[in-house]
Design an enzyme around this catalytic site. Sequence first.
Site, short mmCIF file in Angstrom:
data_model
loop_
_atom_site.label_atom_id
_atom_site.label_comp_id
_atom_site.label_asym_id
_atom_site.label_seq_id
_atom_site.Cartn_x
_atom_site.Cartn_y
_atom_site.Cartn_z
N GLU A 164 7.00 -4.52 5.07
CA GLU A 164 6.80 -3.59 3.95
C GLU A 164 7.56 -3.97 2.68
OE1 GLU A 164 5.86 -2.50 6.83
OE2 GLU A 164 4.25 -1.10 6.39
N TYR A 166 10.78 -4.74 2.41
CA TYR A 166 12.21 -4.42 2.41
C TYR A 166 13.04 -5.70 2.59
CZ TYR A 166 10.81 0.49 2.94
OH TYR A 166 10.27 1.73 2.76
N ARG A 214 9.66 -5.37 13.66
CA ARG A 214 8.48 -5.00 12.85
C ARG A 214 8.21 -6.15 11.90
NH1 ARG A 214 6.96 0.23 10.44
NH2 ARG A 214 4.86 -0.11 9.65
N HIS A 252 5.30 -2.37 -0.19
CA HIS A 252 5.13 -1.14 -0.97
C HIS A 252 4.60 -1.43 -2.36
CE1 HIS A 252 6.38 1.65 1.98
NE2 HIS A 252 7.60 1.15 2.10
N GLN A 339 -0.31 14.28 1.82
CA GLN A 339 0.16 15.33 0.91
C GLN A 339 1.45 16.01 1.36
OE1 GLN A 339 -2.86 18.11 -0.42
NE2 GLN A 339 -4.35 16.46 -0.45
FE1 SF4 Z 1 0.42 13.45 6.52
FE2 SF4 Z 1 -0.49 15.53 7.90
FE3 SF4 Z 1 -1.92 14.54 5.87
FE4 SF4 Z 1 -1.65 13.18 8.17
S1 SF4 Z 1 -2.69 15.14 7.87
S2 SF4 Z 1 -1.45 12.35 6.14
S3 SF4 Z 1 0.44 13.68 8.72
S4 SF4 Z 1 0.08 15.52 5.75
#
Ligand code: SF4
Length: 675
Positions: A164, A166, A214, A252, A339
């Site tokens: 990613e 880092y 990873r 990223h 979100q």
């Molecule tokens: Fe994140 Fe929940 Fe949306 Fe999946 S459904 S991307 S875990 S907020």
Amino acid sequence: HYPHLNRPLDLGFTTLRNRVLMGSMHVGLEEVPNGFQRMAAFYAERARGEVGLIVTGGIAPNERARPMPGGAMLTTEEEADHHRVVTQAVHAEGGKIAMQILHFGRYAYHPQLVAPSALQAPINVHKPHALTSDEVEQTIADFVRCAALAQHAGYDGVEIMGSEGYLINEFIAARTNHRDDEWGGSYANRIRFPVEIVRRVRERVGRNFIIIYRLSMLDLVEGGSTLEEVIQLAQAIEAAGATILNTGIGWHEARVPTIATSVPRGAFAWVTQRLKGHVGLPLVATNRINTPELAEQLLADGACDMVSMARPFLADSQFVKKAREGRADEINTCIGCNQACLDHTFGGKITSCLVNPRACHETELRIEPTSAPRRIAVVGAGPAGLAFATTAAERGHQVTLFDAASEIGGQFNIAKKVPGKEEFHETLRYFGRQIALRGVNLRLNTRVSAADLQAGGFDDVVLATGVVPRTPAIDGIDHPKVLGYLDVLRDEKPVGASVAVVGAGGIGFDVSEYLVHHGHTVTDAAQVDREAFYAEWGVDTAYARAGGLKEPQVPAPARRVHLLQRKTSKVGDGLGKTTGWIHRASLKARAVGMTSGVQYQRVDDAGLHVTVDGQPQTLAVDHVVICAGQEPQRELLPALLAAGVRVHLIGGADVAAELDAKRAIKQGTELAARI
Ligand code: SF4
């Protein structure tokens, strides 16, 4: 059910109960008071849900490695002791847990950041200090100390985060490593840093401790690794003593979406498969794997030995158990929206989940059987009403759910039509199943009146009636050229070749996305076209060049769209932190004009007349689609209140400022938890 998924994995000194790895997520509890107790509850619930191996959010091996001042680190025994409640809680549930060691390198958001070379990341405001060779040695020693402390804290292993973009990844890639000492130059020199970390960690922790590495198998940036180099690194990491190789996709700073909802399911599993046969270690595939069907398929096809899912365990802690018991249709599926998870992380808030507000709030939002069952009417089967009705019924209340429409879902039925938002079908499948399981009395095609509700003898009425679109005061708003977003998305009315979209909030973006596509949205997210995604974002599945990039190719847009907003801020500023750029890039690639600071004058036969920067303009469009916000739909409220009925407002009926499914589901669930 799912025999490949449920097959134990023998690691020699220990056995994982199945092939599921819960991928690392920083959940924001790492840094809050009482955070370890809350993390213990969070991870224990996932262990109870039968995850094979949990990986924690990243913990820094020293101060400079931290993401921000105050970020979690593990440098002393005292710090390690705090972790014990977590490891003990997971073990009490029969689970296994590894701690991720993450050095942020040049992505750290503080002025003391370090990197192999003093090259500033395009997504950071700070320039890193180039580590001296003494400091490189010290950093390796810090990784080793951190791993030993994780062992002391009771973890079953560590994951060394090498992808990613880092710090470790920065040493590996020529893009970020311009050193001329033994840590830079040739590829063998550039991978010395991760190889030495793994080798010395193994030396320190002994044989019976899991080391996951990873590995960035596809950097998706210029100056990234080639496939040959990735294979060489994997072999060197195996020789150095790792137990499992996990996959990392994309830095990223890459301009390719890797986990957003518009990324087709399993779109990057091919990368892991390219390593098969080159190493003996179990390989873990990752990114946008969110159903047991897909996980099973990847394992059955031999693309990998384990699957990593992270966000799906925010959405549903019992994912694995439900799948094993043949109850996959009860899984609350992660829709990839970011979100409430990544957008929260990047906003400095505690992680949660749009479809499951209990995620990371297990100790606070408790769903327990009620001792006083009530008869409750819920009006509106959108996200808020569904969340409330199913949760209240789960607690033992007697719930009747009314909706005037012929199907459940409310605004989700509109969202699911937008290309890239096909996953919303899963949320509706989940709620449909919960309604049946919990015995909610569902009354569709029923426009209920206040009198009906009064006559029904309900103890409580929950109004989840949602919103009505707002009609802005523009001259000519009744002109036949003008359509509402419901006309377009819900009723699929014909739309001409050139369109102005008024309002650039979430719905304006959705409508624009819908209009520039050629209208072949699929109803099953598993059917989303992977090839089209690779072409549009320039992902080279032949892996011919370093980084795995090729020239993007975007199909010509179906229409000419102008996306307008009155606000003077950048168009799309209010979109999600981690996904807004994807929506903007997608529309830009389809020649959507985006204009802010627009004043709307009138609509007539000539089109939409506006003023921008004081200059009058006419957009000669066939249609004007209004996406100018919405107002709460509460017409039942006055009569119910007058009749003395106990009424609760949730979702858009409560606050309609911006359509917000996250708030709607949270509010519905919270009310159901306490009613
Ligand atoms: Fe994140 Fe929940 Fe949306 Fe999946 S459904 S991307 S875990 S907020």
